[in-house]
Design an enzyme around this catalytic site. Structure first.
Site: not given
Ligand code: NDP
Length: 299
Positions: A54, A98, A121
């Site tokens: 990412k 994460q 997200d």
């Protein structure tokens, strides 16, 4: 006739190019360079590799990325303190924590601590709610958003189609169903069924699908007899299966029995190279959206 293979790799490259151009324009206009912070707790090798990917993808398009590595035993309060700091940091427009997190940390508390305007997200309840009511300020979860882009950019009509989603997780299946159902000619307006482990006869539902999206985490779950001839099949699953012929000892497969289903479907995504690359492209796109203040106020 074998199905058309929808290349997420190719489409994600196009989107990354669009994001890079948008950032060049922002820079030329004197706007702030988008900044993304990734927070990694612990040393899980898969999570480390995702976060690395990412960050690399972010840097390649001109996003300033900052990786914050925290120890496995960090107290929840301390992690929340880090997130608060990032919420207040004007150079950071997107924050990604994460998952999974260690057991002693409350996932809900952490996801809610991220400012909704920086929640790239799309997991904060505010964004979940905004998406549910089709508010354009919603930051939408990357994987289902990537599936919508795949469909739209492949010229696949969703309006009026029967869409069946297998899986109802908060990260993939549930938001996927909502996006397909949304009053939106771009990837929405479908008639949606969301199936899960308690669905009585899965095949009875999947056979009705014009568009079948599978996100179950179960290799080979969808076989050719479960697919309507001519259907579009999107395989979100990523599963490791043992393969002694590979150097690593495993290979990645989806939830769909690819070789047989491609003989029935009209279009299908491969694994790898399908939905996976789109997920990262959407993270970059969400970061630019957040930096432009289009995901609601940043502080
Ligand atoms: P979860 O395990 O959180 O959810 C799986 C869902 O599938 C659950 O709702 C479960 O039902 C349902 N399910 C499982 N088995 C069956 C079955 N036999 N029949 C019907 N429904 C079933 O997984 P995620 O949603 O997080 O991920 C799904 C898959 O997608 C995984 O392989 C994951 O690795 C992959 N993934 C890929 C991404 C990408 O970028 N390509 C990103 C995120 C995930 P129930 O709710 O009843 O338990």
């Amino acid at each position: 006739m074998a199905a058309e293979i929808i290349s997420g790799t190719k489409m994600a490259r196009e989107i990354r190019g669009e994001v890079a151009r948008a950032i060049e324009e922002m820079t030329a206009a004197g706007e702030q360079i988008p900044g993304l912070a990734t927070v990694l707790v612990g040393e899980d090798p898969a999570s480390q590799s995702y976060v690395r990917m990412k960050n690399r993808a972010a840097r390649e398009v001109g996003i300033r990325s900052r990786q914050i590595d925290l120890p496995d035993d960090i107290p929840e309060e301390e992690l929340l303190g880090w997130i608060e700091g990032l919420n207040a940091d004007p150079e950071i427009h997107g924050i990604l924590v994460q998952l999974p997190l260690p057991d002693h940390i409350g996932r809900g508390a952490v996801l809610e601590a991220v400012h909704p305007g920086k929640d790239v997200d799309g997991f904060h309840p505010v964004n979940v709610g905004r998406m549910a009511v089709s508010d354009p300020a919603a930051l939408v979860p990357c994987t289902p958003q990537g599936v919508v882009e795949l469909l739209v950019r492949s010229g696949i009509e969703t309006r009026g189609q029967n869409a069946v989603v297998v899986g109802r997780s908060n990260i993939v299946g549930r938001p996927m169903g909502q996006l397909l159902l949304a009053e939106n000619p771009r990837g929405g307006d479908a008639t949606v069924t969301v199936a899960h482990l308690f669905t009585r006869d899965l095949a009875e539902h999947t056979r009705l699908a014009d568009i079948l999206v599978v996100a179950a985490g179960h290799p080979g779950l969808i076989t050719a007899d479960m697919v309507k001839p001519g259907a579009v099949v999107i395989d979100v699953g990523i599963n490791r299966v043992d393969d002694s012929s590979r150097e690593k000892g495993y290979r990645l497969v989806g939830d769909v029995a690819f070789d047989e289903v491609r003989e029935v479907a009209s279009a299908i995504t491969p694994v790898p190279g399908g939905v996976g690359p789109m997920t990262i492209a959407m993270l970059l796109s969400n970061t630019v959206k957040a930096a432009r203040g289009l995901g609601g106020p940043l502080r």
